[in-house]
Design a protein around this motif. Sequence first.
Motif, short mmCIF file in Angstrom:
data_model
loop_
_atom_site.label_atom_id
_atom_site.label_comp_id
_atom_site.label_asym_id
_atom_site.label_seq_id
_atom_site.Cartn_x
_atom_site.Cartn_y
_atom_site.Cartn_z
N MET A 133 0.84 -1.22 0.00
CA MET A 133 0.00 0.00 0.00
C MET A 133 0.86 1.26 0.00
N LEU A 134 1.98 1.21 0.72
CA LEU A 134 2.89 2.36 0.72
C LEU A 134 3.43 2.58 -0.70
N ASP A 135 3.74 1.46 -1.40
CA ASP A 135 4.23 1.59 -2.78
C ASP A 135 3.19 2.30 -3.64
N GLU A 136 1.92 1.89 -3.47
CA GLU A 136 0.86 2.48 -4.29
C GLU A 136 0.67 3.97 -3.97
N VAL A 137 0.70 4.28 -2.67
CA VAL A 137 0.57 5.69 -2.26
C VAL A 137 1.71 6.51 -2.87
N CYS A 138 2.92 5.96 -2.80
CA CYS A 138 4.08 6.69 -3.33
C CYS A 138 3.95 6.88 -4.84
N ASP A 139 3.37 5.89 -5.53
CA ASP A 139 3.13 6.05 -6.98
C ASP A 139 2.23 7.25 -7.24
N SER A 161 7.11 4.62 11.58
CA SER A 161 8.55 4.44 11.36
C SER A 161 9.10 5.56 10.49
N GLN A 162 10.37 5.84 10.71
CA GLN A 162 11.03 6.89 9.94
C GLN A 162 11.08 6.52 8.46
N LYS A 163 11.22 5.19 8.21
CA LYS A 163 11.33 4.73 6.82
C LYS A 163 10.12 5.14 5.99
N VAL A 164 8.92 5.03 6.58
CA VAL A 164 7.70 5.39 5.84
C VAL A 164 7.73 6.88 5.50
N ALA A 165 8.09 7.70 6.48
CA ALA A 165 8.15 9.15 6.24
C ALA A 165 9.19 9.46 5.17
N ASP A 166 10.32 8.79 5.21
CA ASP A 166 11.38 9.04 4.23
C ASP A 166 10.93 8.62 2.83
N ARG A 167 10.20 7.51 2.74
CA ARG A 167 9.70 7.06 1.43
C ARG A 167 8.74 8.10 0.83
N LEU A 168 7.88 8.66 1.68
CA LEU A 168 6.93 9.68 1.21
C LEU A 168 7.68 10.90 0.68
N LYS A 169 8.70 11.28 1.41
CA LYS A 169 9.51 12.43 0.99
C LYS A 169 10.19 12.14 -0.36
N GLU A 170 10.76 10.95 -0.48
CA GLU A 170 11.43 10.57 -1.75
C GLU A 170 10.45 10.58 -2.92
N ALA A 171 9.19 10.20 -2.64
CA ALA A 171 8.19 10.17 -3.72
C ALA A 171 7.80 11.57 -4.17
N GLY A 172 8.14 12.58 -3.36
CA GLY A 172 7.86 13.96 -3.77
C GLY A 172 6.85 14.67 -2.87
N ILE A 203 4.13 13.21 13.60
CA ILE A 203 4.60 14.53 13.16
C ILE A 203 6.13 14.61 13.28
N ALA A 204 6.69 14.01 14.33
CA ALA A 204 8.15 14.04 14.51
C ALA A 204 8.85 13.30 13.37
N TYR A 205 8.33 12.13 12.96
CA TYR A 205 8.94 11.40 11.83
C TYR A 205 8.89 12.23 10.55
N LEU A 206 7.74 12.86 10.33
CA LEU A 206 7.57 13.63 9.10
C LEU A 206 8.53 14.83 9.06
N LYS A 207 8.65 15.51 10.20
CA LYS A 207 9.54 16.67 10.25
C LYS A 207 10.98 16.24 10.00
N LYS A 208 11.35 15.10 10.58
CA LYS A 208 12.72 14.60 10.40
C LYS A 208 12.97 14.27 8.92
N ALA A 209 11.92 13.86 8.23
CA ALA A 209 12.06 13.54 6.80
C ALA A 209 12.10 14.81 5.95
N GLY A 210 11.83 15.96 6.57
CA GLY A 210 11.86 17.22 5.81
C GLY A 210 10.54 17.56 5.15
#
Length: 361
Positions: A133-139, A161-172, A203-210
């Motif tokens: 589902m995270l893959d689909e959201v990122c798409d 997890s930080q990984k989820v927030a980082d993936r969202l950031k990478e997706a744009g 919110i803390a994970y998201l902020k850390k992801a920028g």
Amino acid sequence: MTAKLVDVKNHSRIAGLGERVLSGGPITRDEALWLFQLENFADIFDLLSWANRIREYFKGNKIHLCSIVNAKAGACSENCSFCAQSSFYQTGSPKYGFVDPEPVQEAADEANKNGVTAVGLVAAWKGLNEGPMLDEVCDRIHELKAGGKTRPDASLGIIKSQKVADRLKEAGLECYGHNLESSRRFFSTTCTTHTYDDRLETIAYLKKAGIKICSGGIIGMGETREDRCDLAFALKEIGANVVPVNVLNPIPGTPFEKNAPLPVMEILKTIACFRLILPRQEIMIAGGRTVNLRDAQSMIFMAGASALMVGNYLTTLNQPVEKDLQMLKDLGLDPSWDKHGFSDQEPCACESHAEPACVTA
Ligand code: SF4
């Protein structure tokens, strides 16, 4: 609330607080609480005029417009007492799985046509974990970003997890919507399937992801003025960039279905208090605007609002975008937000404007 003449003592105290905010100083919780408790209409109008000045000083005539797509509707595992999409309540709200690319692109086209800055993908579920589902959201986020028509935002619940927030950031992803809803004290009256701390952690994970933070709450759920005041200070503390103020639209079938509507002047006063506490933030009036404010909708800008949710909400209707755009035009307000990436919320390095930050830079 009463309609008397301006109380001279109150007038000079409100002016003192307004001047302080304009010159870059904060107001304290006690001072803000005093503003929230104002009852006299004349005093409240006085407060609104200061909130308007503060909005103009920090935001000029720009109004930031956002819209949302219900990317996964209904059957939510959470029990938020205001929400038509919770599986705990019988509300007749639509239910469907995660959205295909086409409706998201259509929303981006529509936003672009109307000069709307952002489109947010909103999903009715507890939160987002690693997996397909995270893959689909990122798409979907990536497609929105690649289309270049609008800022890709999302509101996808709790992240663990930080990984989820980082993936969202990478997706744009640029901005994530995650309301605190109310004060810490009142939160458990609105929801018991997750906690206020779950929300802070997300919110803390998201902020850390920028990722920029869109976080606000809902008023009219039975909370006190003190709860509203504490919500505003909590949003200041977490560094929310956009602060949505929703006004409860009681949905039949939910626990809050019989809540009495807030008076219009109480809503406008709350927006004004938020502007004095959060002078640089985008204060966005979102759900419940049309039904609760009726003919007084345009007063939100005088109360200090600098952003507007346009188009339909998740489960309720809004007035047509064209009507909102006309309202802005009539008031000399400019919806072409300059995509400055929230830089007007940063302190300024300009020596002559040590504090407050230079708003003209
Ligand atoms: S507000 Fe969000 S998390 Fe809560 S019930 Fe509704 S969709 Fe679920």
